[in-house]
Design a protein around this motif. Structure first.
Motif, PDB file in Angstrom:
ATOM      1  N   ALA A 173     -19.202  -3.646  -6.690  1.00  0.00           N
ATOM      2  CA  ALA A 173     -18.167  -3.378  -7.816  1.00  0.00           C
ATOM      3  C   ALA A 173     -16.681  -3.318  -7.255  1.00  0.00           C
ATOM      4  CB  ALA A 173     -18.721  -2.325  -8.715  1.00  0.00           C
ATOM      5  N   LEU A 174     -16.552  -2.251  -6.216  1.00  0.00           N
ATOM      6  CA  LEU A 174     -15.409  -2.000  -5.704  1.00  0.00           C
ATOM      7  C   LEU A 174     -14.748  -3.227  -5.039  1.00  0.00           C
ATOM      8  CD1 LEU A 174     -13.260   0.273  -5.079  1.00  0.00           C
ATOM      9  CD2 LEU A 174     -14.469   0.374  -2.770  1.00  0.00           C
ATOM     10  N   VAL A 175     -15.415  -3.946  -4.183  1.00  0.00           N
ATOM     11  CA  VAL A 175     -14.901  -5.122  -3.644  1.00  0.00           C
ATOM     12  C   VAL A 175     -14.658  -6.402  -4.627  1.00  0.00           C
ATOM     13  CG1 VAL A 175     -15.569  -7.171  -2.124  1.00  0.00           C
ATOM     14  CG2 VAL A 175     -16.346  -4.788  -1.372  1.00  0.00           C
ATOM     15  N   PHE A 176     -15.448  -6.723  -5.550  1.00  0.00           N
ATOM     16  CA  PHE A 176     -15.359  -7.777  -6.534  1.00  0.00           C
ATOM     17  C   PHE A 176     -14.291  -7.457  -7.635  1.00  0.00           C
ATOM     18  CE2 PHE A 176     -18.759  -9.226  -4.081  1.00  0.00           C
ATOM     19  CZ  PHE A 176     -18.468 -10.375  -3.417  1.00  0.00           C
ATOM     20  N   LEU A 177     -14.725  -6.392  -8.428  1.00  0.00           N
ATOM     21  CA  LEU A 177     -13.975  -5.820  -9.324  1.00  0.00           C
ATOM     22  C   LEU A 177     -12.723  -5.118  -9.187  1.00  0.00           C
ATOM     23  CD1 LEU A 177     -16.602  -4.873 -11.785  1.00  0.00           C
ATOM     24  CD2 LEU A 177     -15.858  -6.944 -11.609  1.00  0.00           C
ATOM     25  N   GLY A 178     -12.584  -4.059  -8.330  1.00  0.00           N
ATOM     26  CA  GLY A 178     -11.520  -3.426  -8.181  1.00  0.00           C
ATOM     27  C   GLY A 178     -10.645  -4.151  -7.243  1.00  0.00           C
ATOM     28  N   ALA A 179     -11.078  -4.806  -6.286  1.00  0.00           N
ATOM     29  CA  ALA A 179      -9.879  -5.492  -5.102  1.00  0.00           C
ATOM     30  C   ALA A 179      -9.825  -6.873  -5.681  1.00  0.00           C
ATOM     31  CB  ALA A 179     -10.661  -5.156  -3.928  1.00  0.00           C
ATOM     32  N   LEU A 180     -10.636  -7.742  -5.561  1.00  0.00           N
ATOM     33  CA  LEU A 180     -10.366  -9.030  -5.544  1.00  0.00           C
ATOM     34  C   LEU A 180     -10.049  -9.414  -7.149  1.00  0.00           C
ATOM     35  CD1 LEU A 180     -13.337 -10.550  -3.468  1.00  0.00           C
ATOM     36  CD2 LEU A 180     -11.094 -10.009  -2.669  1.00  0.00           C
ATOM     37  N   LEU A 181     -10.711  -8.926  -8.085  1.00  0.00           N
ATOM     38  CA  LEU A 181     -10.567  -9.518  -9.495  1.00  0.00           C
ATOM     39  C   LEU A 181      -9.220  -8.531  -9.961  1.00  0.00           C
ATOM     40  CD1 LEU A 181     -10.857 -10.861 -12.028  1.00  0.00           C
ATOM     41  CD2 LEU A 181     -12.462  -9.461 -12.656  1.00  0.00           C
ATOM     42  N   GLY A 182      -9.408  -7.334  -9.800  1.00  0.00           N
ATOM     43  CA  GLY A 182      -8.229  -6.252 -10.374  1.00  0.00           C
ATOM     44  C   GLY A 182      -6.819  -6.548  -9.745  1.00  0.00           C
ATOM     45  N   MET A 183      -6.692  -6.990  -8.712  1.00  0.00           N
ATOM     46  CA  MET A 183      -5.342  -7.221  -8.138  1.00  0.00           C
ATOM     47  C   MET A 183      -4.831  -8.485  -8.432  1.00  0.00           C
ATOM     48  SD  MET A 183      -4.794  -4.164  -6.849  1.00  0.00           S
ATOM     49  CE  MET A 183      -5.606  -3.526  -8.393  1.00  0.00           C
ATOM     50  N   LEU A 184      -5.436  -9.281  -9.145  1.00  0.00           N
ATOM     51  CA  LEU A 184      -5.043 -10.623  -9.348  1.00  0.00           C
ATOM     52  C   LEU A 184      -3.582 -10.310 -10.248  1.00  0.00           C
ATOM     53  CD1 LEU A 184      -8.056 -12.952 -10.096  1.00  0.00           C
ATOM     54  CD2 LEU A 184      -6.614 -13.062  -8.481  1.00  0.00           C
ATOM     55  N   LEU A 185      -3.681  -9.390 -11.331  1.00  0.00           N
ATOM     56  CA  LEU A 185      -2.667  -8.947 -12.010  1.00  0.00           C
ATOM     57  C   LEU A 185      -1.533  -8.729 -11.539  1.00  0.00           C
ATOM     58  CD1 LEU A 185      -2.118  -8.927 -15.118  1.00  0.00           C
ATOM     59  CD2 LEU A 185      -2.700  -6.460 -14.996  1.00  0.00           C
ATOM     60  N   SER A 186      -1.577  -7.806 -10.644  1.00  0.00           N
ATOM     61  CA  SER A 186      -0.076  -7.462  -9.803  1.00  0.00           C
ATOM     62  C   SER A 186       0.381  -8.549  -9.143  1.00  0.00           C
ATOM     63  CB  SER A 186      -0.419  -6.251  -9.068  1.00  0.00           C
ATOM     64  OG  SER A 186      -1.259  -6.444  -8.141  1.00  0.00           O
ATOM     65  N   ALA A 187      -0.505  -9.327  -8.589  1.00  0.00           N
ATOM     66  CA  ALA A 187      -0.024 -10.300  -7.895  1.00  0.00           C
ATOM     67  C   ALA A 187       0.771 -11.572  -8.684  1.00  0.00           C
ATOM     68  CB  ALA A 187      -1.121 -11.052  -6.793  1.00  0.00           C
TER      69      ALA A 187
ATOM     70  N   ILE B  70      -4.782   0.644 -13.042  1.00  0.00           N
ATOM     71  CA  ILE B  70      -5.492   1.213 -14.409  1.00  0.00           C
ATOM     72  C   ILE B  70      -6.747   0.046 -14.698  1.00  0.00           C
ATOM     73  CG2 ILE B  70      -5.063   1.466 -16.735  1.00  0.00           C
ATOM     74  CD1 ILE B  70      -2.243   2.723 -15.945  1.00  0.00           C
ATOM     75  N   CYS B  71      -6.180  -1.329 -14.488  1.00  0.00           N
ATOM     76  CA  CYS B  71      -7.254  -2.059 -15.026  1.00  0.00           C
ATOM     77  C   CYS B  71      -8.472  -2.191 -14.152  1.00  0.00           C
ATOM     78  CB  CYS B  71      -6.707  -3.555 -15.081  1.00  0.00           C
ATOM     79  SG  CYS B  71      -5.493  -4.206 -16.367  1.00  0.00           S
ATOM     80  N   ALA B  72      -8.284  -2.031 -12.743  1.00  0.00           N
ATOM     81  CA  ALA B  72      -9.261  -1.806 -11.791  1.00  0.00           C
ATOM     82  C   ALA B  72     -10.208  -0.705 -12.017  1.00  0.00           C
ATOM     83  CB  ALA B  72      -8.690  -1.786 -10.239  1.00  0.00           C
ATOM     84  N   CYS B  73      -9.487   0.400 -12.484  1.00  0.00           N
ATOM     85  CA  CYS B  73     -10.265   1.764 -12.741  1.00  0.00           C
ATOM     86  C   CYS B  73     -11.203   1.367 -13.853  1.00  0.00           C
ATOM     87  CB  CYS B  73      -9.129   2.931 -12.950  1.00  0.00           C
ATOM     88  SG  CYS B  73     -10.142   4.339 -13.448  1.00  0.00           S
ATOM     89  N   LEU B  74     -10.489   0.873 -15.076  1.00  0.00           N
ATOM     90  CA  LEU B  74     -11.183   0.613 -16.433  1.00  0.00           C
ATOM     91  C   LEU B  74     -12.474  -0.265 -16.054  1.00  0.00           C
ATOM     92  CD1 LEU B  74      -8.473   0.128 -18.856  1.00  0.00           C
ATOM     93  CD2 LEU B  74     -10.113   2.258 -18.561  1.00  0.00           C
ATOM     94  N   LEU B  75     -12.384  -1.248 -15.090  1.00  0.00           N
ATOM     95  CA  LEU B  75     -13.380  -2.220 -14.784  1.00  0.00           C
ATOM     96  C   LEU B  75     -14.441  -1.660 -14.219  1.00  0.00           C
ATOM     97  CD1 LEU B  75     -11.334  -5.570 -13.671  1.00  0.00           C
ATOM     98  CD2 LEU B  75     -13.127  -5.263 -15.716  1.00  0.00           C
ATOM     99  N   LEU B  76     -14.132  -0.543 -13.277  1.00  0.00           N
ATOM    100  CA  LEU B  76     -15.202   0.142 -12.507  1.00  0.00           C
ATOM    101  C   LEU B  76     -16.089   1.085 -13.353  1.00  0.00           C
ATOM    102  CD1 LEU B  76     -13.361   0.661  -9.153  1.00  0.00           C
ATOM    103  CD2 LEU B  76     -15.021  -0.905  -9.453  1.00  0.00           C
ATOM    104  N   ARG B  77     -15.067   1.761 -14.202  1.00  0.00           N
ATOM    105  CA  ARG B  77     -15.804   2.752 -15.307  1.00  0.00           C
ATOM    106  C   ARG B  77     -16.786   1.703 -16.166  1.00  0.00           C
ATOM    107  NH1 ARG B  77     -11.203   6.600 -18.106  1.00  0.00           N
ATOM    108  NH2 ARG B  77     -10.855   7.987 -15.977  1.00  0.00           N
ATOM    109  N   ARG B  78     -16.522   0.649 -16.171  1.00  0.00           N
ATOM    110  CA  ARG B  78     -17.461  -0.191 -17.224  1.00  0.00           C
ATOM    111  C   ARG B  78     -18.675  -0.224 -16.680  1.00  0.00           C
ATOM    112  NH1 ARG B  78     -17.356  -1.340 -22.857  1.00  0.00           N
ATOM    113  NH2 ARG B  78     -18.451  -3.642 -22.979  1.00  0.00           N
ATOM    114  N   VAL B  79     -18.832  -0.512 -15.305  1.00  0.00           N
ATOM    115  CA  VAL B  79     -19.875  -0.815 -14.838  1.00  0.00           C
ATOM    116  C   VAL B  79     -20.673   0.534 -14.231  1.00  0.00           C
ATOM    117  CG1 VAL B  79     -19.433  -3.074 -14.215  1.00  0.00           C
ATOM    118  CG2 VAL B  79     -18.798  -1.518 -12.550  1.00  0.00           C
ATOM    119  N   GLY B  80     -20.210   1.619 -14.532  1.00  0.00           N
ATOM    120  CA  GLY B  80     -20.612   3.026 -14.185  1.00  0.00           C
ATOM    121  C   GLY B  80     -20.444   3.203 -12.614  1.00  0.00           C
ATOM    122  N   PHE B  81     -19.544   2.890 -12.209  1.00  0.00           N
ATOM    123  CA  PHE B  81     -19.026   3.141 -10.799  1.00  0.00           C
ATOM    124  C   PHE B  81     -19.190   4.532 -10.651  1.00  0.00           C
ATOM    125  CE2 PHE B  81     -15.977   4.079  -7.385  1.00  0.00           C
ATOM    126  CZ  PHE B  81     -16.277   3.190  -6.332  1.00  0.00           C
ATOM    127  N   ARG B  82     -19.737   4.873  -9.277  1.00  0.00           N
ATOM    128  CA  ARG B  82     -19.793   6.320  -8.790  1.00  0.00           C
ATOM    129  C   ARG B  82     -18.945   6.678  -7.432  1.00  0.00           C
ATOM    130  NH1 ARG B  82     -25.980   8.022  -9.100  1.00  0.00           N
ATOM    131  NH2 ARG B  82     -25.530   7.360  -7.024  1.00  0.00           N
TER     132      ARG B  82
END
Length: 349
Positions: A122-136, A99-111
């Motif tokens: 955005a998918l690499v750095f916001l969605g994957a590398l940054l967004g998944m820090l929370l769950s880990a 959910i956080c990864a999706c919101l981050l991608l929406r914030r930057v206008g991801f298509r």
């Protein structure tokens, strides 16, 4: 009107229920596949496809898909333990992270078309590398707090958890987004299909060779990714990247090839570096080629529109005044002056 509204509402609710059920089933099924390569406690794996499925569901169908993700995560983890409260916390972290990864991608206008360089980044750095820090972080912390792991095992387990969630985003999400809009080309020559099969098979073969030797040959898969991105864009590069990643993950789990002789944390560093390179190569090149193709199409459309507009300005017959004046042409120097003369002559007529 009163009879139609309840039926439409019922169909809408039925469609939403089917979507929720599909996401839950896909989450659970992909989780079972990911657990085949578990490295810690039978539940922490370096490849966790459900995160990629969850992110795609949230991006395409909205945040209302979160109950399906939460239910899938709970059903998967309840059989793994350690107890009900840690399981609930882990399921919550597995839900909140995409959910956080999706919101981050929406914030930057991801298509979701992934046809721009900024979308790939955005998918690499916001969605994957940054967004998944929370769950880990939450998941590993819960296991340590519940005494399922020792404090010394926090960082090795965290690295496996983060790698697995990030790999799900980097490889499953682009593949699903690419296949969503894919259409079988009509009239494609046989050699085109043969080329695609050669790319897939060659990537698998090179990856298996590179992971069965002590020499560091993992970089040999990069030319295949470049080839796939140039020829087939994301639809070809995403499967090749996934194949290379799966082979490397298996090698890391059994400790063969470049992963031999390393501890768990070092294996995850090598694996994350390789998978990150593969994902960046596939996504960035595919996005760059897609942008170039869009630019060429836009230029072609502009040229066609200009040619059509100019053809409308060209008279159907030669003007009577100044019959010796040459007819205006559009591909030789000085046409602007001749066209203006012709326009004046038509005005005098």
């Amino acid at each position: 009107m009163t009879a139609v509204a309840p039926e439409a509402r019922l169909r809408r609710y039925g469609t939403e229920a089917l979507k929720l059920a599909a996401v839950t089933a896909a989450y659970y099924g992909s989780a079972k596949l990911g657990l085949e390569q578990q490295l810690v406690r039978g539940q922490v794996t370096p490849f966790w496809p459900p995160t990629g499925i969850a992110l795609v569901a949230l991006m395409l169908w909205g945040l209302r898909m979160w109950p399906a993700i939460a239910l899938g995560a709970f059903v998967v983890n309840v059989t793994l333990g350690p107890s009900i409260l840690p399981v609930l916390a882990i399921a919550a972290s597995n839900t909140v992270a995409p959910i956080c990864a999706c919101l981050l991608l929406r914030r930057v206008g991801f298509r979701t078309a992934l046809d721009r360089l900024q979308d790939a980044l955005a998918l690499v750095f916001l969605g994957a590398l940054l967004g998944m820090l929370l769950s880990a972080t939450i998941g590993t912390g819960v296991l340590v707090a519940s005494d399922a792991l020792s404090a010394d095992d926090f960082w090795p387990t965290w690295s496996v958890w983060w790698t697995g969630d990030a790999m799900g985003i980097l490889f499953i999400t682009p593949l699903l987004l690419a296949t969503r809009t894919a259409r079988l080309p009509r009239g494609s020559p046989v050699w085109r299909w043969a080329e695609l099969l050669l790319l897939l098979g060659g990537t698998a073969a090179i990856a298996m060779v590179a992971t069965r030797t002590s020499l560091n040959l993992l970089f040999l898969v990069v030319p295949f990714l470049i080839w796939a991105a140039f020829r087939f864009q994301l639809l070809g590069a995403a499967p090749c990247a996934l194949i290379a990643s799966l082979v490397a993950i298996y090698a890391g789990s059994v400790g063969s090839g470049p992963f031999a002789g390393h501890n768990l944390l070092a294996k995850m560093v090598i694996l994350q570096a390789f998978n990150g390179t593969v994902a960046l190569t596939a996504l960035l090149l595919s996005a760059i080629i897609a942008e170039r193709n869009q630019t060429l199409r836009a230029l072609q459309e502009a040229c066609d529109d200009l040619a059509e507009a100019l053809s409308r300005l060209t008279p159907d017959r030669q003007p009577d005044v100044r019959p010796t004046a040459p007819a205006p042409t559009w591909d030789t120097p000085g046409t602007g002056a001749r066209r203006r003369d012709g326009a004046k002559n038509r005005t005098h007529d």
